[in-house]
Each structure stands twice: as C-alpha cells, then as structure tokens.
Design a protein around this motif. Sequence first.
Motif, PDB file in Angstrom:
ATOM      1  N   ILE A  74     -10.177   5.382  -7.217  1.00 48.34           N
ATOM      2  CA  ILE A  74      -9.041   4.517  -6.900  1.00 48.34           C
ATOM      3  C   ILE A  74      -8.900   3.466  -8.000  1.00 48.34           C
ATOM      4  CG2 ILE A  74      -8.178   2.811  -5.229  1.00 48.34           C
ATOM      5  CD1 ILE A  74      -9.330   4.523  -3.034  1.00 48.34           C
ATOM      6  N   ILE A  92     -12.134   6.294   6.530  1.00 45.96           N
ATOM      7  CA  ILE A  92     -13.020   5.582   7.454  1.00 45.96           C
ATOM      8  C   ILE A  92     -13.132   4.098   7.070  1.00 45.96           C
ATOM      9  CG2 ILE A  92     -15.193   5.967   6.221  1.00 45.96           C
ATOM     10  CD1 ILE A  92     -16.433   6.738   8.904  1.00 45.96           C
ATOM     11  N   GLY A  93     -12.766   3.794   5.819  1.00 44.60           N
ATOM     12  CA  GLY A  93     -12.868   2.409   5.346  1.00 44.60           C
ATOM     13  C   GLY A  93     -11.575   1.618   5.499  1.00 44.60           C
ATOM     14  N   PRO A 112      -2.676   3.942  -3.612  1.00 45.57           N
ATOM     15  CA  PRO A 112      -3.763   3.995  -4.604  1.00 45.57           C
ATOM     16  C   PRO A 112      -4.420   5.372  -4.757  1.00 45.57           C
ATOM     17  CG  PRO A 112      -3.976   2.053  -3.203  1.00 45.57           C
ATOM     18  CD  PRO A 112      -2.888   2.894  -2.605  1.00 45.57           C
ATOM     19  N   SER A 113      -4.512   6.145  -3.672  1.00 46.26           N
ATOM     20  CA  SER A 113      -5.042   7.502  -3.772  1.00 46.26           C
ATOM     21  C   SER A 113      -3.817   8.424  -3.815  1.00 46.26           C
ATOM     22  CB  SER A 113      -5.925   7.781  -2.553  1.00 46.26           C
ATOM     23  OG  SER A 113      -6.531   9.022  -2.667  1.00 46.26           O
ATOM     24  N   THR A 120      -3.851  14.215  -2.090  1.00 44.28           N
ATOM     25  CA  THR A 120      -4.994  14.714  -1.330  1.00 44.28           C
ATOM     26  C   THR A 120      -5.066  16.223  -1.547  1.00 44.28           C
ATOM     27  OG1 THR A 120      -4.705  12.999   0.335  1.00 44.28           O
ATOM     28  CG2 THR A 120      -5.987  14.898   0.991  1.00 44.28           C
ATOM     29  N   GLU A 134      -8.334  14.595  10.226  1.00 43.34           N
ATOM     30  CA  GLU A 134      -9.794  14.436  10.380  1.00 43.34           C
ATOM     31  C   GLU A 134     -10.426  13.543   9.323  1.00 43.34           C
ATOM     32  OE1 GLU A 134     -11.881  18.107  10.455  1.00 43.34           O
ATOM     33  OE2 GLU A 134     -10.855  18.819  12.248  1.00 43.34           O
ATOM     34  N   HIS A 135      -9.871  13.585   8.115  1.00 42.21           N
ATOM     35  CA  HIS A 135     -10.483  12.830   7.013  1.00 42.21           C
ATOM     36  C   HIS A 135      -9.795  11.496   6.740  1.00 42.21           C
ATOM     37  CE1 HIS A 135     -13.305  15.973   6.034  1.00 42.21           C
ATOM     38  NE2 HIS A 135     -12.323  16.832   6.264  1.00 42.21           N
ATOM     39  N   PHE A 136      -9.029  11.014   7.712  1.00 41.50           N
ATOM     40  CA  PHE A 136      -8.381   9.704   7.556  1.00 41.50           C
ATOM     41  C   PHE A 136      -9.448   8.694   7.128  1.00 41.50           C
ATOM     42  CE2 PHE A 136      -6.874   5.567   9.030  1.00 41.50           C
ATOM     43  CZ  PHE A 136      -5.563   5.584   8.588  1.00 41.50           C
ATOM     44  N   LEU A 181       0.839  -1.206   0.000  1.00 44.84           N
ATOM     45  CA  LEU A 181       0.000   0.000   0.000  1.00 44.84           C
ATOM     46  C   LEU A 181       0.875   1.257   0.000  1.00 44.84           C
ATOM     47  CD1 LEU A 181      -2.915  -0.975   2.391  1.00 44.84           C
ATOM     48  CD2 LEU A 181      -3.095  -0.358  -0.007  1.00 44.84           C
ATOM     49  N   LEU A 241     -11.794  -1.941   6.863  1.00 44.43           N
ATOM     50  CA  LEU A 241     -12.446  -2.840   5.902  1.00 44.43           C
ATOM     51  C   LEU A 241     -11.480  -3.174   4.761  1.00 44.43           C
ATOM     52  CD1 LEU A 241     -14.871  -4.360   4.720  1.00 44.43           C
ATOM     53  CD2 LEU A 241     -15.641  -2.211   3.712  1.00 44.43           C
ATOM     54  N   TRP A 270      -1.125   6.271   3.211  1.00 42.76           N
ATOM     55  CA  TRP A 270      -1.889   5.911   1.998  1.00 42.76           C
ATOM     56  C   TRP A 270      -3.389   5.950   2.275  1.00 42.76           C
ATOM     57  CZ3 TRP A 270       2.250   3.704   4.126  1.00 42.76           C
ATOM     58  CH2 TRP A 270       2.029   2.708   5.073  1.00 42.76           C
ATOM     59  N   PHE A 271      -3.797   6.015   3.521  1.00 39.48           N
ATOM     60  CA  PHE A 271      -5.210   6.180   3.868  1.00 39.48           C
ATOM     61  C   PHE A 271      -5.504   7.626   4.292  1.00 39.48           C
ATOM     62  CE2 PHE A 271      -5.135   1.461   4.912  1.00 39.48           C
ATOM     63  CZ  PHE A 271      -6.010   1.088   3.905  1.00 39.48           C
ATOM     64  N   GLY A 272      -4.589   8.550   4.004  1.00 38.75           N
ATOM     65  CA  GLY A 272      -4.796   9.939   4.375  1.00 38.75           C
ATOM     66  C   GLY A 272      -4.297  10.209   5.787  1.00 38.75           C
TER      67      GLY A 272
HETATM   68  C1  HEM Z   1      -6.974   0.461  -0.331  1.00 39.92           C
HETATM   69  C2  HEM Z   1      -8.186   1.023  -0.209  1.00 39.92           C
HETATM   70  C3  HEM Z   1      -8.389   2.482   0.178  1.00 39.92           C
HETATM   71  C4  HEM Z   1      -7.546   3.550   0.092  1.00 39.92           C
HETATM   72  C5  HEM Z   1      -6.103   3.585  -0.430  1.00 39.92           C
HETATM   73  C6  HEM Z   1      -8.262   4.706   0.604  1.00 39.92           C
HETATM   74  C7  HEM Z   1      -7.715   5.990   0.698  1.00 39.92           C
HETATM   75  C8  HEM Z   1      -8.355   7.051   1.292  1.00 39.92           C
HETATM   76  C9  HEM Z   1      -7.752   8.358   1.511  1.00 39.92           C
HETATM   77  C10 HEM Z   1      -6.337   8.768   1.093  1.00 39.92           C
HETATM   78  C11 HEM Z   1      -8.672   9.125   2.127  1.00 39.92           C
HETATM   79  C12 HEM Z   1      -8.488  10.575   2.606  1.00 39.92           C
HETATM   80  C13 HEM Z   1      -8.993  11.572   1.568  1.00 39.92           C
HETATM   81  C14 HEM Z   1      -8.770  12.997   2.042  1.00 39.92           C
HETATM   82  O1  HEM Z   1      -8.161  13.232   3.087  1.00 39.92           O
HETATM   83  O2  HEM Z   1      -9.210  13.907   1.327  1.00 39.92           O
HETATM   84  C15 HEM Z   1      -9.880   8.334   2.282  1.00 39.92           C
HETATM   85  C16 HEM Z   1     -11.050   8.788   2.851  1.00 39.92           C
HETATM   86  C17 HEM Z   1     -12.221   8.059   2.889  1.00 39.92           C
HETATM   87  N1  HEM Z   1     -12.370   6.733   2.575  1.00 39.92           N
HETATM   88 FE1  HEM Z   1     -10.932   5.501   1.845  1.00 39.92          FE
HETATM   89  N2  HEM Z   1      -9.515   4.309   0.982  1.00 39.92           N
HETATM   90  C18 HEM Z   1      -9.644   2.967   0.756  1.00 39.92           C
HETATM   91  C19 HEM Z   1     -10.745   2.175   1.018  1.00 39.92           C
HETATM   92  C20 HEM Z   1     -11.944   2.651   1.501  1.00 39.92           C
HETATM   93  C21 HEM Z   1     -13.124   1.821   1.754  1.00 39.92           C
HETATM   94  C22 HEM Z   1     -13.154   0.285   1.576  1.00 39.92           C
HETATM   95  C23 HEM Z   1     -14.106   2.662   2.169  1.00 39.92           C
HETATM   96  C24 HEM Z   1     -15.527   2.395   2.554  1.00 39.92           C
HETATM   97  C25 HEM Z   1     -16.058   1.203   2.648  1.00 39.92           C
HETATM   98  C26 HEM Z   1     -13.552   4.011   2.208  1.00 39.92           C
HETATM   99  C27 HEM Z   1     -14.239   5.137   2.571  1.00 39.92           C
HETATM  100  C28 HEM Z   1     -13.681   6.382   2.770  1.00 39.92           C
HETATM  101  C29 HEM Z   1     -14.422   7.559   3.232  1.00 39.92           C
HETATM  102  C30 HEM Z   1     -15.907   7.624   3.557  1.00 39.92           C
HETATM  103  C31 HEM Z   1     -13.501   8.592   3.320  1.00 39.92           C
HETATM  104  C32 HEM Z   1     -13.771  10.045   3.745  1.00 39.92           C
HETATM  105  C33 HEM Z   1     -13.509  10.189   5.222  1.00 39.92           C
HETATM  106  C34 HEM Z   1     -13.699  11.641   5.662  1.00 39.92           C
HETATM  107  O3  HEM Z   1     -13.695  12.543   4.829  1.00 39.92           O
HETATM  108  O4  HEM Z   1     -13.857  11.844   6.875  1.00 39.92           O
HETATM  109  N3  HEM Z   1     -12.244   3.946   1.792  1.00 39.92           N
HETATM  110  N4  HEM Z   1      -9.658   7.065   1.780  1.00 39.92           N
END
Ligand code: HEM
Length: 118
Positions: free
Chosen positions: A106, A70-71, A8-9, A12, A66-68, A3, A74, A61-63
């Motif tokens: 993604i 949520i998924g 993948p993202s 930001t 505050e916006h880390f 990751l 999972l 890689w998941f941010g």
């Molecule tokens: C490898 C898989 C994933 C990656 C790399 C990923 C990456 C990210 C990143 C970088 C952000 C932050 C975006 C920002 O700060 O502007 C984010 C936010 C978010 N992700 Fe993921 N994500 C993944 C899987 C998922 C899954 C499976 C779900 C839901 C089932 C999900 C739901 C969300 C939501 C709802 C947010 C917004 C949270 C907020 O703004 O408080 N993501 N994701």
Amino acid sequence: ESLRWTTPSLATLRSALVDTEIGGAKVQKGDRIVLATYKANRQRGPWDPTSDRVAGLRQLWFGAGEHFCIGAPLAMAQIRTAITALRSVEGRLQAIDRTPLRNTVIPSYRSLVMEAQK
Ligand code: HEM
C-alpha cells in the motif's frame, strides 16, 4: 470519501475455482481474475467529501467477502486520529518535504513534513 477516491489497494486478485461467466465474460477454472476496485470506486464520480458517493459501496477499498480487510477498524481509527490532529492546526497545511516508502503493497510515505501557513 478520500479512501474511495484513492483506493490505496488498487486491485484484488482471485483465481476461478470453476468454469463460469462473470458479467457476460467466460471464465475457465484456474483463470486469474483482476478485480479493478480502483476503477469501480472512481466510477461514482470525482472526490467530493460533501456527497454520499460512498453509500452502498460497503467500503470496497477494504475489499469484499471472506477476505475483507481485518485491519479496517484500526485503519479507520488511525485516520480519524490523524484528521482530528490536523483539524486542530490553524492555517493552511502544506507538505514541505516528503519521501515515499518503497517496497510496500500500500503506497505510503517514509516521512511527510507538513507546515501550517497563516
Ligand atoms: C487504509 C488502510 C488499508 C487498506 C486500504 C486495506 C485494504 C485491504 C484490502 C483491499 C484487503 C483485501 C485483499 C483481498 O481481498 O485479497 C485487505 C485485507 C487484509 N488487510 Fe487491509 N487494508 C488497510 C489496512 C490494514 C491494517 C491497518 C491491517 C492490520 C493491522 C490490515 C490487515 C489486513 C489483513 C490481515 C488482510 C487479509 C484478510 C484476509 O485475507 O482474510 N489492513 N486489506
């Protein structure tokens, strides 16, 4: 580690709420800021699953903040399930057919067919 390497993202986006400075660069209220997470993660060095390069990156890689993502739990559960299934396959795995999934944030596959070669 994969990751970190793929991130993948890739980036930001944020907007500055106030005039400020980031790492020596002047930023004005309203400026768009691109956080190049892909570049930040890759600076740790090449892909190496035996290394501890992910240490201290707090799953960037998941941010972050505050916006880390949520998924994330999972996503990690799905990745562990997939890797566990793949590890039970004997032989060398090779992708024999793949179709990209378009119009998604993604990168992903619409279909990915793999074959174990002994
Ligand atoms: C490898 C898989 C994933 C990656 C790399 C990923 C990456 C990210 C990143 C970088 C952000 C932050 C975006 C920002 O700060 O502007 C984010 C936010 C978010 N992700 Fe993921 N994500 C993944 C899987 C998922 C899954 C499976 C779900 C839901 C089932 C999900 C739901 C969300 C939501 C709802 C947010 C917004 C949270 C907020 O703004 O408080 N993501 N994701």
